[in-house]
Design a protein around this motif. Structure first.
Motif, PDB file in Angstrom:
ATOM      1  N   UNK A  88     -42.018   5.490  55.556  1.00 24.81           N
ATOM      2  CA  UNK A  88     -43.144   5.132  54.692  1.00 24.81           C
ATOM      3  C   UNK A  88     -42.849   3.847  53.928  1.00 24.81           C
ATOM      4  N   UNK A  89     -43.915   3.124  53.613  1.00 25.97           N
ATOM      5  CA  UNK A  89     -43.853   1.961  52.728  1.00 25.97           C
ATOM      6  C   UNK A  89     -44.769   2.208  51.542  1.00 25.97           C
ATOM      7  N   UNK A  90     -44.350   1.710  50.374  1.00 27.79           N
ATOM      8  CA  UNK A  90     -45.135   1.876  49.150  1.00 27.79           C
ATOM      9  C   UNK A  90     -45.749   0.563  48.667  1.00 27.79           C
ATOM     10  N   UNK A  91     -45.119  -0.538  48.995  1.00 28.21           N
ATOM     11  CA  UNK A  91     -45.637  -1.848  48.586  1.00 28.21           C
ATOM     12  C   UNK A  91     -45.381  -2.850  49.706  1.00 28.21           C
ATOM     13  N   UNK A  92     -46.443  -3.504  50.145  1.00 27.19           N
ATOM     14  CA  UNK A  92     -46.347  -4.628  51.071  1.00 27.19           C
ATOM     15  C   UNK A  92     -47.086  -5.793  50.445  1.00 27.19           C
ATOM     16  N   UNK A  93     -46.452  -6.954  50.408  1.00 27.59           N
ATOM     17  CA  UNK A  93     -47.124  -8.166  49.941  1.00 27.59           C
ATOM     18  C   UNK A  93     -46.957  -9.234  51.020  1.00 27.59           C
ATOM     19  N   UNK A  94     -48.091  -9.681  51.541  1.00 22.28           N
ATOM     20  CA  UNK A  94     -48.088 -10.757  52.527  1.00 22.28           C
ATOM     21  C   UNK A  94     -48.207 -12.086  51.791  1.00 22.28           C
ATOM     22  N   UNK A  95     -47.118 -12.839  51.788  1.00 25.16           N
ATOM     23  CA  UNK A  95     -47.071 -14.108  51.053  1.00 25.16           C
ATOM     24  C   UNK A  95     -47.162 -15.319  51.972  1.00 25.16           C
ATOM     25  N   UNK A  96     -47.403 -15.106  53.250  1.00 23.82           N
ATOM     26  CA  UNK A  96     -47.478 -16.218  54.190  1.00 23.82           C
ATOM     27  C   UNK A  96     -48.758 -17.005  53.945  1.00 23.82           C
ATOM     28  N   UNK A  97     -48.645 -18.320  53.886  1.00 21.94           N
ATOM     29  CA  UNK A  97     -49.828 -19.156  53.714  1.00 21.94           C
ATOM     30  C   UNK A  97     -49.545 -20.578  54.143  1.00 21.94           C
ATOM     31  N   UNK A  98     -50.563 -21.225  54.684  1.00 22.97           N
ATOM     32  CA  UNK A  98     -50.428 -22.603  55.160  1.00 22.97           C
ATOM     33  C   UNK A  98     -51.500 -23.472  54.521  1.00 22.97           C
ATOM     34  N   UNK A  99     -51.075 -24.563  53.874  1.00 18.63           N
ATOM     35  CA  UNK A  99     -51.984 -25.569  53.344  1.00 18.63           C
ATOM     36  C   UNK A  99     -51.740 -26.916  53.999  1.00 18.63           C
ATOM     37  N   UNK A 100     -50.469 -27.219  54.260  1.00 16.99           N
ATOM     38  CA  UNK A 100     -50.124 -28.493  54.898  1.00 16.99           C
ATOM     39  C   UNK A 100     -48.827 -28.330  55.656  1.00 16.99           C
ATOM     40  N   UNK A 101     -48.657 -29.089  56.693  1.00 17.77           N
ATOM     41  CA  UNK A 101     -47.394 -29.152  57.429  1.00 17.77           C
ATOM     42  C   UNK A 101     -47.436 -30.378  58.338  1.00 17.77           C
ATOM     43  N   UNK A 102     -46.383 -31.122  58.368  1.00 19.80           N
ATOM     44  CA  UNK A 102     -46.256 -32.281  59.242  1.00 19.80           C
ATOM     45  C   UNK A 102     -47.539 -33.109  59.245  1.00 19.80           C
ATOM     46  N   UNK A 103     -48.277 -33.122  60.363  1.00 18.68           N
ATOM     47  CA  UNK A 103     -49.486 -33.952  60.440  1.00 18.68           C
ATOM     48  C   UNK A 103     -50.733 -33.235  59.929  1.00 18.68           C
ATOM     49  N   UNK A 104     -50.603 -31.959  59.590  1.00 18.87           N
ATOM     50  CA  UNK A 104     -51.766 -31.208  59.113  1.00 18.87           C
ATOM     51  C   UNK A 104     -51.882 -31.347  57.600  1.00 18.87           C
ATOM     52  N   UNK A 105     -53.036 -31.835  57.147  1.00 18.14           N
ATOM     53  CA  UNK A 105     -53.319 -31.988  55.720  1.00 18.14           C
ATOM     54  C   UNK A 105     -54.729 -31.472  55.433  1.00 18.14           C
ATOM     55  N   UNK A 106     -54.984 -30.957  54.219  1.00 21.14           N
ATOM     56  CA  UNK A 106     -56.336 -30.487  53.890  1.00 21.14           C
ATOM     57  C   UNK A 106     -57.377 -31.595  54.115  1.00 21.14           C
ATOM     58  N   UNK A 107     -58.482 -31.221  54.748  1.00 21.35           N
ATOM     59  CA  UNK A 107     -59.522 -32.216  55.069  1.00 21.35           C
ATOM     60  C   UNK A 107     -60.353 -32.538  53.829  1.00 21.35           C
ATOM     61  N   UNK A 108     -60.484 -33.815  53.531  1.00 25.38           N
ATOM     62  CA  UNK A 108     -61.293 -34.242  52.386  1.00 25.38           C
ATOM     63  C   UNK A 108     -62.744 -34.492  52.770  1.00 25.38           C
ATOM     64  N   UNK A 109     -63.018 -34.624  54.071  1.00 26.57           N
ATOM     65  CA  UNK A 109     -64.385 -34.896  54.519  1.00 26.57           C
ATOM     66  C   UNK A 109     -64.568 -34.391  55.943  1.00 26.57           C
ATOM     67  N   UNK A 110     -65.816 -34.335  56.381  1.00 26.00           N
ATOM     68  CA  UNK A 110     -66.131 -33.836  57.721  1.00 26.00           C
ATOM     69  C   UNK A 110     -65.446 -34.645  58.818  1.00 26.00           C
ATOM     70  N   UNK A 111     -65.282 -35.931  58.593  1.00 29.28           N
ATOM     71  CA  UNK A 111     -64.694 -36.769  59.637  1.00 29.28           C
ATOM     72  C   UNK A 111     -63.229 -36.427  59.901  1.00 29.28           C
ATOM     73  N   UNK A 112     -62.621 -35.644  58.998  1.00 29.42           N
ATOM     74  CA  UNK A 112     -61.222 -35.243  59.176  1.00 29.42           C
ATOM     75  C   UNK A 112     -61.081 -33.908  59.917  1.00 29.42           C
ATOM     76  N   UNK A 113     -62.190 -33.282  60.258  1.00 31.83           N
ATOM     77  CA  UNK A 113     -62.132 -31.982  60.914  1.00 31.83           C
ATOM     78  C   UNK A 113     -61.571 -32.125  62.321  1.00 31.83           C
TER      79      UNK A 113
END
Length: 256
Positions: A88-113
């Motif tokens: 049994x498990x009593x507490x699970x916390x998923x802390x994995x998250x991606x915002x940026x890596x190498x060439x991937x950066x948050x898009x500031x405009x549609x042209x960056x999609x």
């Protein structure tokens, strides 16, 4: 009532524990002797040196497991390893998250999609979490209270979106919220003692947020330790009807 009230020898799993908030959770739980075992996953050993050092210090309580959350077979293998040791498990916390890596950066405009970048955001921030919900269910099917928390983000709130931008990150966190809320409904039937919640940690001083901290007021930039303490306080105060909800670090509910 604390969700751990009356529970002895609790077992926890922190997913994405190599650094940042995940590592902070591991450090905090190892100081809490209500937890008999703390399982912690990391993707690459070279970025998990601090976690693996902790393993040497807490060899009887900390078990470190290699896992890439985007690979379902690895999730299955880790769950099998945990299941071989505890039931049994009593507490699970998923802390994995991606915002940026190498060439991937948050898009500031549609042209960056870029479609491949969108897919990467969804793989890491959305799909991995629901695969965890799928395969961890047997370890939650017991008669003691348990919590499955996923680190989400306020920018994933559709109702709160006033600034635009960050298309992939926003959308993948909104998808995370929907997937986990839907899983919470099923868990009510199949594992009624488990609460599934989404948690907004606030802006925390980690590698994920570092390139974007310039305009964050000092009082709104949290240390990892403060963030973990705040999120654990939210978890401790959860009530039976809170499953499927989206909470901020201060315990308030966020709009979808």
């Amino acid at each position: 009532m604390s969700f751990l009230e009356g529970i002895n020898n609790a077992n926890a799993l922190i997913v994405g524990a190599s650094q940042g908030i995940g590592l902070g959770f591991v450090q905090k739980l190892l100081q809490d002797h209500r937890f008999a075992k703390v399982y912690a996953t990391y993707r690459q050993p070279e970025s998990a040196s601090e976690l693996l050092t902790l393993k040497d210090e807490y060899s009887d309580r900390l078990i470190c497991l290699s896992m890439d959350i985007t690979d379902e077979s690895q999730i299955v293998e880790v769950v099998q390893q945990i299941s071989a040791a505890v039931n049994k498990l009593h507490l699970v916390v998923n802390c994995v998250g991606l915002l940026h890596e190498e060439t991937l950066q948050p898009e500031k405009s549609l042209k960056r999609i870029e479609p491949e970048n969108l897919m990467r955001y969804f793989q890491v921030n959305s799909i991995g979490a629901i695969l965890l919900a799928k395969h961890l269910l047997p370890l939650f099917r017991h008669h003691e209270r348990s919590v499955f928390g996923s680190i989400s983000a306020k920018v994933g709130s559709i109702g709160d979106n006033q600034l635009g931008g960050w298309y992939g990150y926003r959308a993948s966190k909104a998808a995370l919220n929907m997937l986990m809320r839907t899983a919470a409904i099923e868990y009510k039937r199949t594992s009624p003692k488990t609460l599934i919640v989404m948690l907004h940690p606030g802006t925390t001083d980690t590698r994920l947020s570092r390139p974007f901290q310039a305009n964050v007021p000092a009082e709104k930039l949290f240390s990892v330790e403060r963030t973990v303490n705040q999120l654990l306080a939210v978890i401790e105060q959860l009530q039976d009807g809170d499953s499927g909800q989206f909470f901020s670090w201060d315990g308030s509910r966020l709009p979808w």
